[in-house]
Design an enzyme around this catalytic site. Structure first.
Site, PDB file in Angstrom:
ATOM      1  N   GLU A 186     -48.221 -24.429 -67.125  1.00  9.92           N
ATOM      2  CA  GLU A 186     -47.398 -24.156 -65.955  1.00  9.92           C
ATOM      3  C   GLU A 186     -46.401 -25.277 -65.641  1.00  9.92           C
ATOM      4  OE1 GLU A 186     -45.499 -22.899 -62.801  1.00  9.92           O
ATOM      5  OE2 GLU A 186     -47.007 -21.568 -63.645  1.00  9.92           O
ATOM      6  N   ASP A 243     -46.079 -19.727 -65.308  1.00  6.73           N
ATOM      7  CA  ASP A 243     -47.073 -18.777 -65.802  1.00  6.73           C
ATOM      8  C   ASP A 243     -46.834 -17.365 -65.271  1.00  6.73           C
ATOM      9  OD1 ASP A 243     -48.771 -20.108 -67.601  1.00  6.73           O
ATOM     10  OD2 ASP A 243     -49.837 -21.104 -65.992  1.00  6.73           O
ATOM     11  N   ARG A 275     -63.999 -13.201 -76.111  1.00  8.23           N
ATOM     12  CA  ARG A 275     -65.011 -13.785 -76.997  1.00  8.23           C
ATOM     13  C   ARG A 275     -66.404 -13.481 -76.450  1.00  8.23           C
ATOM     14  NH1 ARG A 275     -64.440 -19.669 -76.593  1.00  8.23           N
ATOM     15  NH2 ARG A 275     -63.719 -19.148 -74.496  1.00  8.23           N
ATOM     16  N   GLN A 319     -53.385 -17.428 -67.403  1.00  6.28           N
ATOM     17  CA  GLN A 319     -52.588 -16.855 -66.317  1.00  6.28           C
ATOM     18  C   GLN A 319     -51.360 -16.064 -66.745  1.00  6.28           C
ATOM     19  OE1 GLN A 319     -50.256 -18.245 -62.216  1.00  6.28           O
ATOM     20  NE2 GLN A 319     -51.608 -19.664 -63.252  1.00  6.28           N
ATOM     21  N   GLY A 360     -27.205 -22.134 -51.475  1.00  9.84           N
ATOM     22  CA  GLY A 360     -26.172 -21.110 -51.404  1.00  9.84           C
ATOM     23  C   GLY A 360     -25.089 -21.486 -50.421  1.00  9.84           C
ATOM     24  N   GLY A 361     -24.289 -20.505 -50.045  1.00  8.12           N
ATOM     25  CA  GLY A 361     -23.162 -20.767 -49.155  1.00  8.12           C
ATOM     26  C   GLY A 361     -23.536 -20.835 -47.691  1.00  8.12           C
ATOM     27  N   PHE A 420     -51.481 -16.435 -77.231  1.00  7.28           N
ATOM     28  CA  PHE A 420     -52.116 -17.453 -78.047  1.00  7.28           C
ATOM     29  C   PHE A 420     -51.127 -18.579 -78.341  1.00  7.28           C
ATOM     30  CE2 PHE A 420     -54.631 -13.709 -79.857  1.00  7.28           C
ATOM     31  CZ  PHE A 420     -55.791 -14.030 -79.160  1.00  7.28           C
ATOM     32  N   ALA A 421     -51.658 -19.683 -78.869  1.00  7.48           N
ATOM     33  CA  ALA A 421     -50.797 -20.734 -79.390  1.00  7.48           C
ATOM     34  C   ALA A 421     -49.986 -20.160 -80.550  1.00  7.48           C
ATOM     35  CB  ALA A 421     -51.647 -21.914 -79.858  1.00  7.48           C
TER      36      ALA A 421
END
Length: 415
Positions: free
Chosen positions: A139, A168, A38, A17, A247-248, A97-98
């Site tokens: 993720e 991701d 591949r 992803q 937030g405000g 890749f790793a």
């Protein structure tokens, strides 16, 4: 008129992803993205979470539009020569890749620079340099390591990961910006460079308001806009804040008519200070507009739970769309909790190209998310994802290989 990234050629070594999100965005802007897969298997997501047997999954198709697919055996010596030819022809190599995998393939940064000194090498990694840089990351790991999970959920429950893929897809968007920036700098320097987007860094960039709050908490020991105030206690770290706005302008998710049976019959309601008097009028609490306990933002903070409870008594009498229609008349900020079914069926999103119907040769028609970024001079056409190896011969011919050479490479198992 041409596309914004016409003439840019991307060598796409990405899978799953984070990387495909990046390269798909570049393809939508007109880059020629050549996805290397591949032989016989391809990107693992082609077969993950299939809803139709032996057909590319929605997981794959929705992340790989507008790309071309080639299959190359990167361990085959002849296959490596094909990759070298591609590196010489392309502008950008993108990989997720790793750690160290590209080096082990024989394509170190130094080798790539020898082949093409203008090449930009862009990488998604789990962590940047440091004690965890060799760790695999997915993720939810990124959401946890980047600070999102510890600050998401309710204070009396465990950390919660978001349904949005901020680890991701969020990192893929960051990487795409880095690539376009490097391409621009190359027009000045003529040189390529490395671009790194670490998933932890990307998530943290999206959690910057929580890092802001950590420093405020360290200094004051309390944060009045959080639901823990005034009756709860604060620890040393930023707590989970439920549906507080961060937030405000205090906000909360409130029930609407039908909530008993519809899990998404809710609306997000913000008590914005400039329209406070209008809010009081709409919910029938006109006296709150001048009451000393409610008239100012500071006075309202200790009473937020009571205020939202009273507003919810009003929203529960309206559907989320009825409430939104009424509130928008008075510029009161709000938003319905839309389910994925409602989003998929929303005509306006189809009209803007945010939701697109695509026809696929084996899957048939399906819905996908279109380009979230609209350029007036470069409209996006979302084209189907490629079949595995569909463009191998086409790309090889562009590299100068003859039909006989392509046939020989296929016989040798290189492609």
């Amino acid at each position: 008129m041409g596309k914004a990234l016409d003439g840019v050629r991307i060598l796409d070594f990405t899978h799953v992803q984070s990387g495909p999100t990046c390269t798909q965005l570049l393809a939508w802007f007109g880059a020629d993205v050549i996805k290397v897969e591949r032989a016989g298997a391809g990107d693992i997501t082609r077969e993950q979470l299939r809803d139709i047997p032996d057909v590319d999954s929605l997981y794959f198709t929705m992340l790989n539009h507008n790309k071309r697919s080639v299959t190359i055996d990167t361990k085959n010596p002849e296959g490596k020569l094909v990759l070298e030819a591609l590196i010489q022809k392309c502008d950008v190599l993108v990989e997720n890749f790793a750690p160290g995998a590209l080096d082990r393939m024989g394509f170190t940064w130094e080798r790539i620079q020898e082949l093409n000194p203008r090449m930009i090498v862009a990488s998604v990694k789990g962590f940047g340099p440091g004690p965890y840089e060799d760790c695999k990351v997915y993720e939810n790991v990124a959401q946890c390591a980047g600070g999102a999970a510890s600050t998401t959920g309710f204070d009396d429950g465990p950390p919660v990961v978001s349904g949005a893929q901020i680890g991701d897809s969020g990192t893929g968007l960051h990487l795409a910006l880095g690539i376009v920036t490097a391409l621009y700098q190359r027009t000045q320097t003529g040189r390529g460079q490395r671009v790194l987007a670490a998933m932890q860094d990307g998530v943290l960039n999206l959690c910057r308001v929580k890092l802001r709050d950590q420093q405020r908490l360290d200094r004051t020991g309390i944060m009045k806009e959080y639901p823990q105030y005034p009756n709860g206690s604060f620890g040393e770290a930023v707590p989970r804040a439920g549906n507080a706005s961060g937030g405000g302008q205090p906000g909360w998710i409130l029930k609407c008519k039908g909530w008993e049976t519809d899990p998404n019959a809710y609306i997000y309601f913000i008590t914005q200070a400039p329209v406070w008097a209008k809010i009081c009028n709409v919910i029938g609490k006109e006296e709150w507009a001048t009451h000393p306990d409610y008239a100012t933002p500071a006075a309202r903070l200790p009473h937020l739970k009571d205020i939202f409870a009273e507003i919810e008594r009003w929203t529960m009498t309206k559907t989320k769309f009825e409430a939104m229609q009424i509130l928008n008349k008075y510029d009161i900020p709000c938003g319905p909790i839309l389910s994925m079914k409602e989003i998929a069926e929303e005509p306006s999103l189809r009209k803007t190209g945010t939701i697109v119907e695509v026809d696929h040769p084996t899957r048939g028609k399906y819905l996908t998310v279109g380009n979230p970024i609209k350029l007036s001079d470069s409209p996006t056409e979302v084209k189907r994802s490629p079949l595995l190896g569909e463009h191998t011969d086409e790309v090889m011919a562009e590299l100068g290989y003859s039909p006989e050479q392509i046939s020989a490479l296929r016989t040798a198992g290189a492609i």
